[in-house]
Write a protein that holds these residues in place. Structure first.
Motif, PDB file in Angstrom:
ATOM      1  N   ASN A  37       0.779  -1.247   0.000  1.00 50.10           N
ATOM      2  CA  ASN A  37       0.000   0.000   0.000  1.00 50.10           C
ATOM      3  C   ASN A  37       0.806   1.291   0.000  1.00 50.10           C
ATOM      4  O   ASN A  37       0.213   2.366  -0.020  1.00 50.10           O
ATOM      5  CB  ASN A  37      -0.987   0.055   1.172  1.00 50.10           C
ATOM      6  CG  ASN A  37      -1.994  -1.075   1.101  1.00 50.10           C
ATOM      7  OD1 ASN A  37      -2.409  -1.470   0.018  1.00 50.10           O
ATOM      8  ND2 ASN A  37      -2.379  -1.605   2.238  1.00 50.10           N
ATOM      9  N   THR A  38       2.138   1.202   0.041  1.00 57.71           N
ATOM     10  CA  THR A  38       2.896   2.436  -0.100  1.00 57.71           C
ATOM     11  C   THR A  38       3.014   2.764  -1.586  1.00 57.71           C
ATOM     12  O   THR A  38       3.005   1.875  -2.427  1.00 57.71           O
ATOM     13  CB  THR A  38       4.305   2.316   0.523  1.00 57.71           C
ATOM     14  OG1 THR A  38       4.893   1.083   0.111  1.00 57.71           O
ATOM     15  CG2 THR A  38       4.233   2.354   2.021  1.00 57.71           C
ATOM     16  N   PRO A  39       3.106   4.060  -1.910  1.00 57.25           N
ATOM     17  CA  PRO A  39       3.125   4.468  -3.319  1.00 57.25           C
ATOM     18  C   PRO A  39       4.299   3.853  -4.081  1.00 57.25           C
ATOM     19  O   PRO A  39       5.388   3.720  -3.533  1.00 57.25           O
ATOM     20  CB  PRO A  39       3.288   5.993  -3.246  1.00 57.25           C
ATOM     21  CG  PRO A  39       2.956   6.381  -1.859  1.00 57.25           C
ATOM     22  CD  PRO A  39       3.166   5.195  -0.987  1.00 57.25           C
ATOM     23  N   VAL A  40       4.056   3.526  -5.321  1.00 58.86           N
ATOM     24  CA  VAL A  40       5.086   2.905  -6.153  1.00 58.86           C
ATOM     25  C   VAL A  40       6.010   3.970  -6.716  1.00 58.86           C
ATOM     26  O   VAL A  40       5.559   4.895  -7.380  1.00 58.86           O
ATOM     27  CB  VAL A  40       4.441   2.138  -7.321  1.00 58.86           C
ATOM     28  CG1 VAL A  40       5.515   1.560  -8.236  1.00 58.86           C
ATOM     29  CG2 VAL A  40       3.519   1.045  -6.810  1.00 58.86           C
ATOM     30  N   SER A  41       7.284   3.859  -6.419  1.00 64.00           N
ATOM     31  CA  SER A  41       8.212   4.846  -6.957  1.00 64.00           C
ATOM     32  C   SER A  41       9.367   4.168  -7.683  1.00 64.00           C
ATOM     33  O   SER A  41      10.018   4.765  -8.516  1.00 64.00           O
ATOM     34  CB  SER A  41       8.774   5.702  -5.823  1.00 64.00           C
ATOM     35  OG  SER A  41       9.455   4.874  -4.910  1.00 64.00           O
ATOM     36  N   THR A  42       9.595   2.906  -7.388  1.00 61.16           N
ATOM     37  CA  THR A  42      10.815   2.257  -7.840  1.00 61.16           C
ATOM     38  C   THR A  42      10.537   0.798  -8.179  1.00 61.16           C
ATOM     39  O   THR A  42       9.721   0.168  -7.529  1.00 61.16           O
ATOM     40  CB  THR A  42      11.862   2.280  -6.696  1.00 61.16           C
ATOM     41  OG1 THR A  42      11.876   3.571  -6.098  1.00 61.16           O
ATOM     42  CG2 THR A  42      13.233   1.920  -7.202  1.00 61.16           C
ATOM     43  N   ILE A  43      11.239   0.295  -9.186  1.00 60.20           N
ATOM     44  CA  ILE A  43      11.159  -1.132  -9.424  1.00 60.20           C
ATOM     45  C   ILE A  43      12.530  -1.743  -9.157  1.00 60.20           C
ATOM     46  O   ILE A  43      13.533  -1.009  -9.066  1.00 60.20           O
ATOM     47  CB  ILE A  43      10.681  -1.470 -10.854  1.00 60.20           C
ATOM     48  CG1 ILE A  43      11.785  -1.168 -11.868  1.00 60.20           C
ATOM     49  CG2 ILE A  43       9.413  -0.698 -11.199  1.00 60.20           C
ATOM     50  CD1 ILE A  43      11.492  -1.747 -13.228  1.00 60.20           C
ATOM     51  N   TYR A  44      12.585  -3.039  -9.010  1.00 58.89           N
ATOM     52  CA  TYR A  44      13.818  -3.667  -8.556  1.00 58.89           C
ATOM     53  C   TYR A  44      14.210  -4.851  -9.406  1.00 58.89           C
ATOM     54  O   TYR A  44      13.369  -5.498 -10.024  1.00 58.89           O
ATOM     55  CB  TYR A  44      13.659  -4.132  -7.098  1.00 58.89           C
ATOM     56  CG  TYR A  44      13.400  -3.003  -6.147  1.00 58.89           C
ATOM     57  CD1 TYR A  44      14.454  -2.366  -5.496  1.00 58.89           C
ATOM     58  CD2 TYR A  44      12.097  -2.551  -5.902  1.00 58.89           C
ATOM     59  CE1 TYR A  44      14.215  -1.315  -4.620  1.00 58.89           C
ATOM     60  CE2 TYR A  44      11.853  -1.498  -5.034  1.00 58.89           C
ATOM     61  CZ  TYR A  44      12.921  -0.890  -4.402  1.00 58.89           C
ATOM     62  OH  TYR A  44      12.686   0.157  -3.543  1.00 58.89           O
ATOM     63  N   TRP A  45      15.489  -5.126  -9.389  1.00 61.24           N
ATOM     64  CA  TRP A  45      16.036  -6.283 -10.079  1.00 61.24           C
ATOM     65  C   TRP A  45      16.970  -6.991  -9.110  1.00 61.24           C
ATOM     66  O   TRP A  45      17.773  -6.351  -8.443  1.00 61.24           O
ATOM     67  CB  TRP A  45      16.809  -5.807 -11.315  1.00 61.24           C
ATOM     68  CG  TRP A  45      17.218  -6.890 -12.243  1.00 61.24           C
ATOM     69  CD1 TRP A  45      16.419  -7.577 -13.110  1.00 61.24           C
ATOM     70  CD2 TRP A  45      18.538  -7.410 -12.426  1.00 61.24           C
ATOM     71  NE1 TRP A  45      17.155  -8.479 -13.819  1.00 61.24           N
ATOM     72  CE2 TRP A  45      18.463  -8.405 -13.425  1.00 61.24           C
ATOM     73  CE3 TRP A  45      19.788  -7.138 -11.851  1.00 61.24           C
ATOM     74  CZ2 TRP A  45      19.555  -9.138 -13.850  1.00 61.24           C
ATOM     75  CZ3 TRP A  45      20.891  -7.858 -12.282  1.00 61.24           C
ATOM     76  CH2 TRP A  45      20.771  -8.843 -13.275  1.00 61.24           C
ATOM     77  N   VAL A  46      16.842  -8.289  -9.002  1.00 64.73           N
ATOM     78  CA  VAL A  46      17.618  -9.040  -8.016  1.00 64.73           C
ATOM     79  C   VAL A  46      18.961  -9.464  -8.596  1.00 64.73           C
ATOM     80  O   VAL A  46      19.007 -10.151  -9.612  1.00 64.73           O
ATOM     81  CB  VAL A  46      16.854 -10.293  -7.552  1.00 64.73           C
ATOM     82  CG1 VAL A  46      17.693 -11.078  -6.543  1.00 64.73           C
ATOM     83  CG2 VAL A  46      15.515  -9.917  -6.959  1.00 64.73           C
ATOM     84  N   VAL A  47      20.029  -9.006  -7.965  1.00 62.06           N
ATOM     85  CA  VAL A  47      21.378  -9.405  -8.374  1.00 62.06           C
ATOM     86  C   VAL A  47      21.690 -10.765  -7.751  1.00 62.06           C
ATOM     87  O   VAL A  47      21.982 -11.728  -8.442  1.00 62.06           O
ATOM     88  CB  VAL A  47      22.444  -8.379  -7.933  1.00 62.06           C
ATOM     89  CG1 VAL A  47      23.834  -8.831  -8.367  1.00 62.06           C
ATOM     90  CG2 VAL A  47      22.112  -7.015  -8.503  1.00 62.06           C
TER      91      VAL A  47
END
Lengths: 218, 218
Positions: A37-47
């Motif tokens: 429920n927190t606003p979406v600001s960033t996407i992630y990639w798993v190293v």
DNA sequence: CGTACCTTTGATGTGAATCAAGAGTAGTGG
DNA sequence: CCACTACTCTTGATTCACATCAAAGGTACG
């Protein structure tokens, strides 16, 4: 990262443009990367490492929706929704992640519809997987789901035997499958009594994969 | 149709371009519009009637994933996947549909990334809904899911009472909620005994919506 | 070496599926 | 208009899988 579906076919210039807005971050075990429920600001990639995506119920129970391993994106599908992250993301063990700024990524996508297409097909895959999950959770019972999990994760090891290595503690896997840890323990026990599998800590040796497929139909 | 998320902000010229590749079709009750695993070629928009999206298990059981009413698209999210439709689409009663050719739609989308953005956010919504479904199916039990369904579908009627009109035969709704028809019948009976609701055929009158929310927490 | 967490095991309870009839309800045709 | 078939819906009895509660081994780690 360039090899992932999202950035496949990227040109050198593009790559440079994108990497300006990325950031490497290290998170320790159990640390929350973002909350439901927190606003979406960033996407992630798993190293490397493993991230679990969970939902928390009103009663505080936690259900694991998905486990994300190295080389995969997460949260990219919700970038356009405006509603905030639908899940919690928690580091399952120590992880290294690359974060990509959402606003800049959108800007980059807006320049070329082909980029959007690649992304859409990635999102569709995920959607497809969720639909499959839904019927695994409704059409099949716990034993079937466990067998399915074992079949899906099985690989031959050095000695030629078929083996499944649990990607996370058993309790987490249990939640992913949609059963309680106690039940998972019992089911594993039952299957090894039947001689289908052999359990050694987090490793499960499978005697005969075809045989497992059979059992699922009983 | 122009008002739906996908075509919102469409200009007259675009509209004309699109409508060339659309087709109105009428399907009779029970007719299959497309089958699970067949290649995706077309997306649909419901003019009137109701379409149910289902999954069929190996044992032949059918689970309703979603019910699509007038003014909504379906199958648009899988256009980019290449894997074929993940569900069956069956007319629930007589329906009129508008079909839109997938290849041409893709072409149209490719011309402008903004169009893609709108579509992605629509797809994300659906994804979000599926995640919500998953935890409804795992975290909550049958009664809770029924109550949630009633709350979600309740509206005030002419006389000012709160009422839910089942959008499909009870067996279909049962499958949507993830329980058997018998169980649905029993649950409805139990709730009306408790005085929370009153059942009249396909209509359910709710005494007190807030009260239902309460019960869900017991 | 002890505390904390993960895993197993046992006893018990419960929600919902299943099996099996019966009660409405509707559409068909003589 | 009334029997005849065919559903959909209810009801009851029974069964089963899984959750829950409770406690005891294991294992890891400071």
């Amino acid at each position: 990262m360039r090899r992932s579906y999202l950035f496949a076919g990227l040109e050198d210039g593009d790559y440079a443009a994108i990497s300006v807005h990325t950031q490497m971050l290290e998170v320790s075990s159990g640390q929350m990367i973002f909350a439901q429920n927190t606003p979406v600001s960033t996407i992630y990639w798993v190293v490397d490492g493993m991230v679990k995506l969970t939902r928390t119920s009103a009663q505080g129970d936690e259900k694991v929706i998905e486990l994300i391993g190295p080389g995969r994106f997460f949260a990219e599908a919700v970038l356009f929704m405006g509603n905030g992250y639908p899940v919690n993301a928690v580091a399952q063990g120590a992880c290294r992640l690359i974060s990509v700024d959402g606003a800049h990524l959108k800007e980059w996508l807006a320049q070329d519809a082909q980029r959007c297409f690649r992304m859409m097909s990635g999102i569709s895959m995920r959607l497809h997987k969720l639909v499959a999950d839904i019927d695994r959770l409704t059409l099949m019972k716990g034993t079937d789901r466990l067998l399915q999990y074992l079949i899906d994760h099985s690989e031959p090891d050095d000695t030629g035997r078929t083996v499944v290595e649990f990607e996370a503690p058993k309790q987490v896997v249990a939640s992913r499958i949609g059963i309680k840890p106690e039940t998972l323990s019992r089911l594993l026990h039952k299957l090894s009594e039947q001689g289908c599998i052999e359990v050694q800590g987090a490793r499960v040796f499978i005697a005969d994969v075809e045989h497992l497929r059979q059992i699922k139909l009983d």
